[in-house]
Design an enzyme around this catalytic site. Structure first.
Site, PDB file in Angstrom:
ATOM      1  N   ASP A 171     124.781  43.729  22.405  1.00 14.16           N
ATOM      2  CA  ASP A 171     123.705  44.590  21.922  1.00 14.16           C
ATOM      3  C   ASP A 171     122.470  44.400  22.800  1.00 14.16           C
ATOM      4  O   ASP A 171     122.086  43.262  23.107  1.00 14.16           O
ATOM      5  CB  ASP A 171     123.367  44.252  20.465  1.00 14.16           C
ATOM      6  CG  ASP A 171     122.404  45.249  19.865  1.00 14.16           C
ATOM      7  OD1 ASP A 171     122.854  46.315  19.430  1.00 14.16           O
ATOM      8  OD2 ASP A 171     121.191  44.962  19.832  1.00 14.16           O
ATOM      9  N   ASN A 189     113.054  52.507  23.703  1.00 10.48           N
ATOM     10  CA  ASN A 189     113.048  53.973  23.642  1.00 10.48           C
ATOM     11  C   ASN A 189     111.688  54.497  23.206  1.00 10.48           C
ATOM     12  O   ASN A 189     111.186  55.490  23.740  1.00 10.48           O
ATOM     13  CB  ASN A 189     114.120  54.454  22.665  1.00 10.48           C
ATOM     14  CG  ASN A 189     115.430  54.752  23.362  1.00 10.48           C
ATOM     15  OD1 ASN A 189     115.469  55.012  24.562  1.00 10.48           O
ATOM     16  ND2 ASN A 189     116.518  54.725  22.631  1.00 10.48           N
ATOM     17  N   HIS A 237     113.203  58.431  25.617  1.00  9.58           N
ATOM     18  CA  HIS A 237     114.661  58.429  25.502  1.00  9.58           C
ATOM     19  C   HIS A 237     115.358  58.676  26.839  1.00  9.58           C
ATOM     20  O   HIS A 237     116.459  58.166  27.063  1.00  9.58           O
ATOM     21  CB  HIS A 237     115.103  59.482  24.471  1.00  9.58           C
ATOM     22  CG  HIS A 237     114.781  59.091  23.065  1.00  9.58           C
ATOM     23  ND1 HIS A 237     115.581  58.267  22.317  1.00  9.58           N
ATOM     24  CD2 HIS A 237     113.722  59.392  22.278  1.00  9.58           C
ATOM     25  CE1 HIS A 237     115.048  58.085  21.128  1.00  9.58           C
ATOM     26  NE2 HIS A 237     113.910  58.757  21.071  1.00  9.58           N
ATOM     27  N   ASP A 240     118.082  56.225  28.243  1.00  8.83           N
ATOM     28  CA  ASP A 240     119.446  56.575  28.662  1.00  8.83           C
ATOM     29  C   ASP A 240     119.763  55.992  30.030  1.00  8.83           C
ATOM     30  O   ASP A 240     120.862  55.475  30.264  1.00  8.83           O
ATOM     31  CB  ASP A 240     119.609  58.099  28.688  1.00  8.83           C
ATOM     32  CG  ASP A 240     119.664  58.703  27.289  1.00  8.83           C
ATOM     33  OD1 ASP A 240     119.824  57.931  26.328  1.00  8.83           O
ATOM     34  OD2 ASP A 240     119.550  59.930  27.168  1.00  8.83           O
ATOM     35  N   GLU A 282     123.223  51.348  21.385  1.00  8.95           N
ATOM     36  CA  GLU A 282     122.992  50.381  22.459  1.00  8.95           C
ATOM     37  C   GLU A 282     123.972  49.223  22.381  1.00  8.95           C
ATOM     38  O   GLU A 282     123.697  48.136  22.903  1.00  8.95           O
ATOM     39  CB  GLU A 282     121.549  49.860  22.400  1.00  8.95           C
ATOM     40  CG  GLU A 282     121.216  49.023  21.201  1.00  8.95           C
ATOM     41  CD  GLU A 282     120.726  49.828  19.996  1.00  8.95           C
ATOM     42  OE1 GLU A 282     120.091  49.219  19.132  1.00  8.95           O
ATOM     43  OE2 GLU A 282     120.981  51.047  19.932  1.00  8.95           O
TER      44      GLU A 282
END
Length: 660
Positions: free
Chosen positions: A265, A273, A278, A282, A309
């Site tokens: 994780d 984010n 975002h 990404d 994630e």
């Protein structure tokens, strides 16, 4: 003639091939088939050619012996040449031409010998029969149209030439027979043309079908790839990785091939984010996934994206050290990438990952259990400070309780009275009196197993159960301590979820009014270590609580990196210094740091409470530093409200005298 066939086809395949290219492909694909058809046709034709030796005996018996010899010579020669060419792997076009020449040669040889017969009338009719047969025999083959046309034309030419030199037949008969032979030629030519067209049309249709099938197969493969691939990272998605898990599990069941599961994780990714956007988030996931894939591949493992994630790695492992080495390589590799994350709550300026590891054991009966244990290990890694590797250990007490069971228990905890409160006293070191107590929540499972707050509180926050539990804790604390006047002030830990919940301050106001309690006797502790954003809703809630007179305390000061910002923006009534600083005070460096924190808070003008007083040395040091309020096992252990007064025994005067 190639373009004629191409243009007369029913449809052209959806390709960019020209008519010449299509014809070349047709010849290439039908090469073996044409050779086989020509061989079969020539053997049949030679067989029929020799069989007609009987009619020679019937109609032209005087030269029959010679015609039969001629038939056998031509037939055997034709077959020999054919087999020789096939053995030498000659092209189909060459074999077709040789076979067509053999057919015409057979008719010519027979005609030359047969015309020597004395029975001229019979021969005049018999020769027509021969010409028709020799032209029709082309239908035994799969000659291309130009070869078939040339062969039939040659037979017709031989016949017409024979008519011209044959003197015993009237001109009228010659014209009739010639016309008849020409009609047969036209007919056979037409049949050959249609057969070639049909064969080519079948080829085009088959080619079109194969192209469509190939396109469908490619689309199917592409769809399958898409259905099994994460669109962002290109890794296996959850559907694909679940199938891989089942495959590994089946090998474990069949052959005992053990494997490990790693859940990875990205730490504080939601905050990443929010801070970077975002799109940047990404790109961060793509970069991390590339590293994970390289590392997993180098260790012979498979990897997939398991959620937002979160990534999953599966590896066959003969020893558990392999799994730990892989997990550490992944964690260390992400650190070495040094992807910036300047807004983390723990002060680490780069992206890191937490890793949970589990492994197959004979006690596990379902593959989902392996993943679930990896998830529990990952949760422990995150609770342990993040950027660490945690390995599931079935013998470790913190793993004894299943999180799913805890989540289910929390739903019924209040109704089944599975949750309770104990209270840890807070001592005033100036007066020696009990100034307050902190409410601590406890949970037990249906079977009586105790679950620690470090386990069930995060689960309650994740599932939303914390809202009902928190309100119950506030009400119960008021009833146990404040209504009965056991303590002057009672503190209750509150979750960020509760503070941001609409109506929280209204509920507190209603509770205080119901029990006729002054707001200043109730305190709410906010833990610095939690990911708490000072947004508008939170500031409004704290403001509303302040209007009620409720105290706001900052808990575990020094464990996070938000404390200073909060001190600047919020006027806390008490700041509780985390126990870790007191426990480090046995060293000069630790004492200096503790004293620095105390001086910082005194300069801010807030009251100080130190947690974790567990020895008389701790207490004496705090008296030396002039700390007013202490809390810890040496002061008093947490206890139910009914035992709070009797448990609160402290050799206060002895400790104070030793300092003084």
């Amino acid at each position: 003639m190639m373009h004629v066939l191409a243009e007369t086809a029913a449809s052209k395949p959806s390709s960019n091939m020209s008519a010449r290219e299509l014809r070349g492909l047709f010849d290439l694909q039908t090469e073996i088939e044409r050779k086989s058809a020509t061989r079969r046709g020539l053997w049949i034709a030679v067989g029929a050619y020799l069989a007609y030796s009987l009619t020679d005996y019937l109609f032209i018996a005087d030269v029959a012996q010679s015609t039969i010899i001629g038939r056998f010579i031509v037939g055997i020669s034709a077959l020999s040449i054919l087999e020789f060419l096939l053995h030498r792997k000659a092209r189909a076009n060459t074999i077709d031409v040789v076979s067509a020449i053999s057919v015409s040669t057979g008719y010519l040889v027979w005609l030359i010998i047969a015309q020597m017969t004395a029975d001229r009338v019979v021969f005049s009719y018999y020769m027509v029969f021969g010409a028709i047969f020799m032209m029709s025999v082309n239908l035994f083959f799969r000659f291309r149209f130009n070869v078939a046309l040339a062969s039939s034309a040659a037979n017709m030419g031989i016949f017409v030439g024979a008519l011209c030199v044959f003197e015993s037949m009237p001109l009228t008969h010659k014209l009739i027979m010639g016309a008849f032979c020409i009609s047969c030629f036209v007919f056979t030519a037409y049949v050959n043309l249609e057969l070639n067209r049909e064969r080519y049309k079948v080829f085009l249709n088959a080619l079109e079908a194969s192209l469509q099938q190939a396109a469908a197969d490619e689309r199917g493969k592409a769809l399958l790839h898409l259905s099994n691939t994460d669109s962002l990272t290109g890794l296996d998605n959850r559907r694909a990785i679940d199938q891989r898990l089942r495959d590994y599990w089946q090998r474990w069941l069949d052959d005992g091939a053990s494997f490990v599961v790693l859940l990875i994780d990205v730490d504080y990714f939601k905050h990443y984010n929010d801070c970077y956007g975002h799109q940047q988030g990404d790109q961060c996931l793509v970069t991390i996934s590339e590293h994970l894939q390289q590392t997993a591949s180098s260790h012979g493992a498979v990897i997939g994206r398991y959620g937002g994630e979160e990534f999953i790695v599966i590896k066959s492992a003969s020893s558990f050290d392999e799994a730990r080495a892989l997990a550490e390589a992944i964690r260390r590799g992400v650190v070495e990438m040094a992807l910036p994350h300047q807004h983390r709550r723990d002060g680490t300026p780069i992206i890191t990952v937490s890793v949970g590891v589990s492994y197959t054991r004979k006690e596990i009966k379902q593959v989902d259990k392996v993943v679930h244990e990896a998830d529990r290990a990952l949760y422990a890694a995150k609770a342990g400070g993040r950027n660490v590797v945690a390995v599931f250990d079935a013998t470790d007490p913190k793993y004894n309780v299943d999180r799913e069971d805890v989540a289910a228990t929390l739903k019924i905890a209040l109704d089944q009275k599975l949750v309770s409160l104990v209270y840890q006293p807070i001592r005033n070191m100036q007066t020696g009196m009990l100034d307050g107590a902190e409410a601590l929540m406890r949970l037990k499972m249906l079977d009586g197993t105790a679950v620690g707050p470090d386990v069930f509180i995060p689960i309650a926050e994740r599932t939303g159960a914390i809202v009902a539990l928190g309100r119950w804790a506030i009400r119960t604390t008021c009833c146990d301590l404040l209504v009965t006047d056991l303590v002057r002030v009672a503190s209750v830990n509150v979750s960020p979820i509760e503070l941001k919940m609409p109506g929280f301050a209204d509920y507190v106001a209603a509770t205080l009014a119901e029990f006729e309690i002054d707001g200043g006797r109730l305190a709410f502790e906010i833990t610095e270590g939690v990911e708490l954003e000072l947004d508008q809703d939170l500031v409004r809630c704290i403001s509303d609580l302040r209007k009620l007179g409720v105290q706001v305390w900052l808990d575990d000061f020094g464990t996070g990196f938000a404390g200073l910002s909060w001190l600047r923006l919020i006027d806390f009534d008490i700041v509780k210094i985390d126990r870790s600083f007191l426990h480090d005070s046995h060293t000069d460096r630790g004492r200096r740091m503790l004293l620095d924190i105390i001086n910082l808070l005194r300069n801010r003008g807030v009251r100080i409470l130190v947690e974790g007083v567990e020895t008389i040395e701790h207490q004496r040091l705090m008296l030396q530093y002039g700390i007013h309020h202490l809390q810890g096992y040496y002061i008093a252990r947490p206890a139910p409200a009914g035992r709070l007064a009797t448990d609160n025994v402290l050799p206060f005067q002895q400790a104070r005298n030793s300092v003084g």
